[in-house]
Design a protein around this motif. Structure first.
Motif, PDB file in Angstrom:
ATOM      1  N   PRO A 149       0.828  -1.215   0.000  1.00  0.00           N
ATOM      2  CA  PRO A 149       0.000   0.000   0.000  1.00  0.00           C
ATOM      3  C   PRO A 149       0.857   1.257   0.000  1.00  0.00           C
ATOM      4  CG  PRO A 149       0.072  -0.969   2.195  1.00  0.00           C
ATOM      5  CD  PRO A 149       0.755  -1.938   1.282  1.00  0.00           C
ATOM      6  N   GLY A 150       0.316   2.309  -0.594  1.00  0.00           N
ATOM      7  CA  GLY A 150       0.995   3.597  -0.561  1.00  0.00           C
ATOM      8  C   GLY A 150       2.150   3.732  -1.520  1.00  0.00           C
ATOM      9  N   GLY A 151       2.401   2.718  -2.341  1.00  0.00           N
ATOM     10  CA  GLY A 151       3.498   2.817  -3.303  1.00  0.00           C
ATOM     11  C   GLY A 151       4.871   2.855  -2.670  1.00  0.00           C
ATOM     12  N   VAL A 152       5.017   2.269  -1.474  1.00  0.00           N
ATOM     13  CA  VAL A 152       6.285   2.336  -0.737  1.00  0.00           C
ATOM     14  C   VAL A 152       6.855   0.934  -0.544  1.00  0.00           C
ATOM     15  CG1 VAL A 152       7.390   2.991   1.426  1.00  0.00           C
ATOM     16  CG2 VAL A 152       5.577   4.424   0.466  1.00  0.00           C
ATOM     17  N   VAL A 153       8.064   0.724  -1.046  1.00  0.00           N
ATOM     18  CA  VAL A 153       8.782  -0.527  -0.794  1.00  0.00           C
ATOM     19  C   VAL A 153       9.769  -0.340   0.351  1.00  0.00           C
ATOM     20  CG1 VAL A 153      10.161  -2.381  -1.811  1.00  0.00           C
ATOM     21  CG2 VAL A 153       8.628  -1.048  -3.254  1.00  0.00           C
ATOM     22  N   GLU A 154      10.288   0.872   0.483  1.00  0.00           N
ATOM     23  CA  GLU A 154      11.313   1.147   1.494  1.00  0.00           C
ATOM     24  C   GLU A 154      10.896   0.638   2.864  1.00  0.00           C
ATOM     25  OE1 GLU A 154      14.667   1.601   1.966  1.00  0.00           O
ATOM     26  OE2 GLU A 154      14.448   3.391   0.712  1.00  0.00           O
ATOM     27  N   GLY A 155      11.778  -0.150   3.480  1.00  0.00           N
ATOM     28  CA  GLY A 155      11.532  -0.650   4.820  1.00  0.00           C
ATOM     29  C   GLY A 155      10.686  -1.902   4.896  1.00  0.00           C
ATOM     30  N   HIS A 156      10.049  -2.286   3.787  1.00  0.00           N
ATOM     31  CA  HIS A 156       9.155  -3.443   3.815  1.00  0.00           C
ATOM     32  C   HIS A 156       9.834  -4.725   3.344  1.00  0.00           C
ATOM     33  CE1 HIS A 156       6.317  -0.100   4.044  1.00  0.00           C
ATOM     34  NE2 HIS A 156       5.488  -0.951   4.612  1.00  0.00           N
ATOM     35  N   VAL A 157      11.131  -4.674   3.156  1.00  0.00           N
ATOM     36  CA  VAL A 157      11.917  -5.836   2.745  1.00  0.00           C
ATOM     37  C   VAL A 157      12.723  -6.298   3.957  1.00  0.00           C
ATOM     38  CG1 VAL A 157      13.730  -6.670   1.201  1.00  0.00           C
ATOM     39  CG2 VAL A 157      12.030  -5.019   0.373  1.00  0.00           C
ATOM     40  N   PHE A 158      12.593  -7.557   4.312  1.00  0.00           N
ATOM     41  CA  PHE A 158      13.283  -8.037   5.508  1.00  0.00           C
ATOM     42  C   PHE A 158      14.725  -8.412   5.193  1.00  0.00           C
ATOM     43  CE2 PHE A 158      14.393 -11.223   8.776  1.00  0.00           C
ATOM     44  CZ  PHE A 158      14.154 -10.442   9.900  1.00  0.00           C
ATOM     45  N   PRO A 159      15.683  -7.864   5.948  1.00  0.00           N
ATOM     46  CA  PRO A 159      17.092  -8.186   5.696  1.00  0.00           C
ATOM     47  C   PRO A 159      17.427  -9.597   6.167  1.00  0.00           C
ATOM     48  CG  PRO A 159      16.900  -6.744   7.603  1.00  0.00           C
ATOM     49  CD  PRO A 159      15.522  -6.875   7.027  1.00  0.00           C
ATOM     50  N   ASP A 160      17.909 -10.409   5.248  1.00  0.00           N
ATOM     51  CA  ASP A 160      18.221 -11.800   5.551  1.00  0.00           C
ATOM     52  C   ASP A 160      18.991 -12.356   4.362  1.00  0.00           C
ATOM     53  OD1 ASP A 160      18.329 -14.224   6.846  1.00  0.00           O
ATOM     54  OD2 ASP A 160      16.161 -14.434   7.087  1.00  0.00           O
ATOM     55  N   THR A 161      19.391 -13.621   4.440  1.00  0.00           N
ATOM     56  CA  THR A 161      20.017 -14.303   3.309  1.00  0.00           C
ATOM     57  C   THR A 161      18.976 -15.196   2.652  1.00  0.00           C
ATOM     58  OG1 THR A 161      22.211 -14.259   4.332  1.00  0.00           O
ATOM     59  CG2 THR A 161      21.858 -15.860   2.575  1.00  0.00           C
ATOM     60  N   TYR A 162      18.796 -15.011   1.354  1.00  0.00           N
ATOM     61  CA  TYR A 162      17.771 -15.733   0.607  1.00  0.00           C
ATOM     62  C   TYR A 162      18.416 -16.639  -0.433  1.00  0.00           C
ATOM     63  CZ  TYR A 162      14.617 -12.412   2.792  1.00  0.00           C
ATOM     64  OH  TYR A 162      13.923 -11.679   3.723  1.00  0.00           O
ATOM     65  N   ALA A 163      18.121 -17.934  -0.348  1.00  0.00           N
ATOM     66  CA  ALA A 163      18.576 -18.889  -1.354  1.00  0.00           C
ATOM     67  C   ALA A 163      17.543 -18.929  -2.477  1.00  0.00           C
ATOM     68  CB  ALA A 163      18.750 -20.278  -0.747  1.00  0.00           C
ATOM     69  N   TYR A 164      18.033 -18.980  -3.705  1.00  0.00           N
ATOM     70  CA  TYR A 164      17.105 -19.010  -4.831  1.00  0.00           C
ATOM     71  C   TYR A 164      17.662 -19.891  -5.944  1.00  0.00           C
ATOM     72  CZ  TYR A 164      20.360 -15.590  -6.857  1.00  0.00           C
ATOM     73  OH  TYR A 164      21.488 -14.956  -7.327  1.00  0.00           O
ATOM     74  N   SER A 165      16.752 -20.419  -6.741  1.00  0.00           N
ATOM     75  CA  SER A 165      17.141 -21.250  -7.877  1.00  0.00           C
ATOM     76  C   SER A 165      17.654 -20.372  -9.004  1.00  0.00           C
ATOM     77  CB  SER A 165      15.941 -22.063  -8.376  1.00  0.00           C
ATOM     78  OG  SER A 165      15.414 -22.861  -7.350  1.00  0.00           O
ATOM     79  N   ARG A 166      18.618 -20.864  -9.712  1.00  0.00           N
ATOM     80  CA  ARG A 166      19.143 -20.118 -10.849  1.00  0.00           C
ATOM     81  C   ARG A 166      18.048 -19.918 -11.895  1.00  0.00           C
ATOM     82  NH1 ARG A 166      25.051 -23.074 -11.684  1.00  0.00           N
ATOM     83  NH2 ARG A 166      25.994 -22.252  -9.775  1.00  0.00           N
ATOM     84  N   GLY A 167      17.949 -18.691 -12.361  1.00  0.00           N
ATOM     85  CA  GLY A 167      16.976 -18.390 -13.397  1.00  0.00           C
ATOM     86  C   GLY A 167      15.658 -17.844 -12.901  1.00  0.00           C
ATOM     87  N   VAL A 168      15.437 -17.822 -11.565  1.00  0.00           N
ATOM     88  CA  VAL A 168      14.197 -17.228 -11.070  1.00  0.00           C
ATOM     89  C   VAL A 168      14.308 -15.711 -11.169  1.00  0.00           C
ATOM     90  CG1 VAL A 168      13.840 -19.150  -9.481  1.00  0.00           C
ATOM     91  CG2 VAL A 168      14.891 -17.050  -8.639  1.00  0.00           C
ATOM     92  N   SER A 169      13.199 -15.028 -11.037  1.00  0.00           N
ATOM     93  CA  SER A 169      13.190 -13.582 -11.224  1.00  0.00           C
ATOM     94  C   SER A 169      13.489 -12.839  -9.927  1.00  0.00           C
ATOM     95  CB  SER A 169      11.838 -13.124 -11.763  1.00  0.00           C
ATOM     96  OG  SER A 169      10.844 -13.204 -10.754  1.00  0.00           O
ATOM     97  N   ASP A 170      13.931 -11.594 -10.084  1.00  0.00           N
ATOM     98  CA  ASP A 170      14.171 -10.743  -8.927  1.00  0.00           C
ATOM     99  C   ASP A 170      12.880 -10.518  -8.135  1.00  0.00           C
ATOM    100  OD1 ASP A 170      12.988  -9.246 -10.926  1.00  0.00           O
ATOM    101  OD2 ASP A 170      14.670  -7.863 -11.169  1.00  0.00           O
ATOM    102  N   MET A 171      11.740 -10.495  -8.826  1.00  0.00           N
ATOM    103  CA  MET A 171      10.471 -10.309  -8.124  1.00  0.00           C
ATOM    104  C   MET A 171      10.148 -11.502  -7.229  1.00  0.00           C
ATOM    105  SD  MET A 171       8.945  -7.437  -8.439  1.00  0.00           S
ATOM    106  CE  MET A 171       7.310  -7.900  -7.907  1.00  0.00           C
TER     107      MET A 171
END
Length: 332
Positions: A149-171
């Protein structure tokens, strides 16, 4: 009848020999044209297409033989989408087992406490084998895609280490990080102390981001939070330099000037009372917990010692003495 018995015996021997050869082949390492072979299997890929992917990646094996092994194993339809890598010594049996287990090659993305979303975006760009989809989009457009809501991403991303499969999207990674922050805030909010001047979980997130940027020593986090909570209760301006810096955006050159403190922006907590309109960074869980349950303290001021820790004062006279001692080099 003798010829029929001979024929059946020969056929049986051939079957046994074929089975033995097949068993031998399943336990033999697959020849590779290079040191390693890597494939990315999309959802809906058929077993025959999976075979073709491995052959194109450098596996030097008869395609029909590999396909028939997938098929007759009974597990061909259990192959999972993902990124896989094999090296020397991998047998056909191990190859299939790896894909059925979903034993993928994963990359890791580390998001650091206190980073801004600008830094998060750069980390996504720099991340290996991550499909880029948000380049060229504004933060507001990204927020809409994330249903924030409100068009705000800032602060709503939790800092952590994320494992991901090769080829998945940034989204894909961003959605996980946003969901993690949403969950952390929802879990922490009910634990808040009584009487806090925070009207909503969003307000707690905003204050937590300020505490994150203001805390040099983890042991001071609860007292830093208490200072800002005390100021909010009294209606005093927060006067936080990191909020001013955030409001300056790309204009900030690393040197915060006195004139910057009087340059009004929505995030300048010297010129505006109360909390800024959005978080100024990603707060970690410790900062979020600190603002919801701050230390019991009457302090209204703090100043950095220069070693990462801070000196806290209940009144302006004591604070000025601390400033003279630790920032101006004047001992009195």
């Amino acid at each position: 009848m003798r010829w029929l018995r001979s024929f059946l015996a020969a056929a049986l021997l051939l079957c046994v020999a074929a089975a033995a050869a097949g068993w031998w082949w399943l336990e033999r390492p697959l020849p590779l044209r290079g040191e390693r072979a890597e494939v990315s299997i999309e959802p809906g890929t058929t077993p025959r297409e999976v075979v073709r992917l491995w052959l194109d990646a450098g596996v030097d094996a008869p395609s029909e033989l590999l396909y028939q092994w997938f098929r007759w194993s009974g597990q061909a339809r259990k192959i999972r989408a993902g990124s896989y890598e094999i090296g020397p010594g991998t047998t056909p049996r191990e190859l299939l087992d790896k894909m059925v287990r979903g034993d993928e090659v994963l990359e890791n993305l580390r998001l650091i406490d206190g980073w801004t979303f600008r830094q998060v975006r750069q980390a996504l760009v720099d991340a290996p084998n991550l499909k880029q989809t948000i380049q060229g989009l504004t933060d507001e457009q990204v927020a809409k895609l994330l249903d924030l809501p409100g068009g705000v991403v800032e602060g709503h991303v939790f800092p952590d280490t994320y494992a991901y499969s090769r080829g998945v999207s940034d989204m894909t990674v961003l959605r996980r990080a946003v969901a993690a922050m949403t969950r952390r805030v929802a879990e922490a909010w009910p634990t808040r102390a009584e009487g806090l001047p925070l009207a909503s979980p969003e307000a707690a997130l905003v204050l937590a981001s300020i505490v994150e940027k203001e805390t040099g020593s983890p042991g001071d986090r609860g007292r830093v939070a208490a200072v800002f909570v005390n100021r909010l209760k009294l209606g005093m301006p927060l006067q936080s330099d990191p909020t001013v810096i955030y409001g300056l955006g790309t204009k900030f050159d690393g040197n915060l000037r006195r004139s910057d403190l009087t340059t009004d922006t929505p995030w300048n907590t010297y010129t505006r009372a109360g909390l800024p309109p959005t978080p100024i960074a990603m707060p970690g869980l410790a900062s979020l917990q600190a603002v919801l349950r701050p230390d019991q303290s009457k302090a209204l001021y703090f100043v950095a010692r220069g070693d990462g820790s801070s000196v806290f004062s209940d009144n302006l006279d004591d604070h000025n003495r601390a400033v003279n001692q630790f920032q101006k080099g004047q001992r009195k």
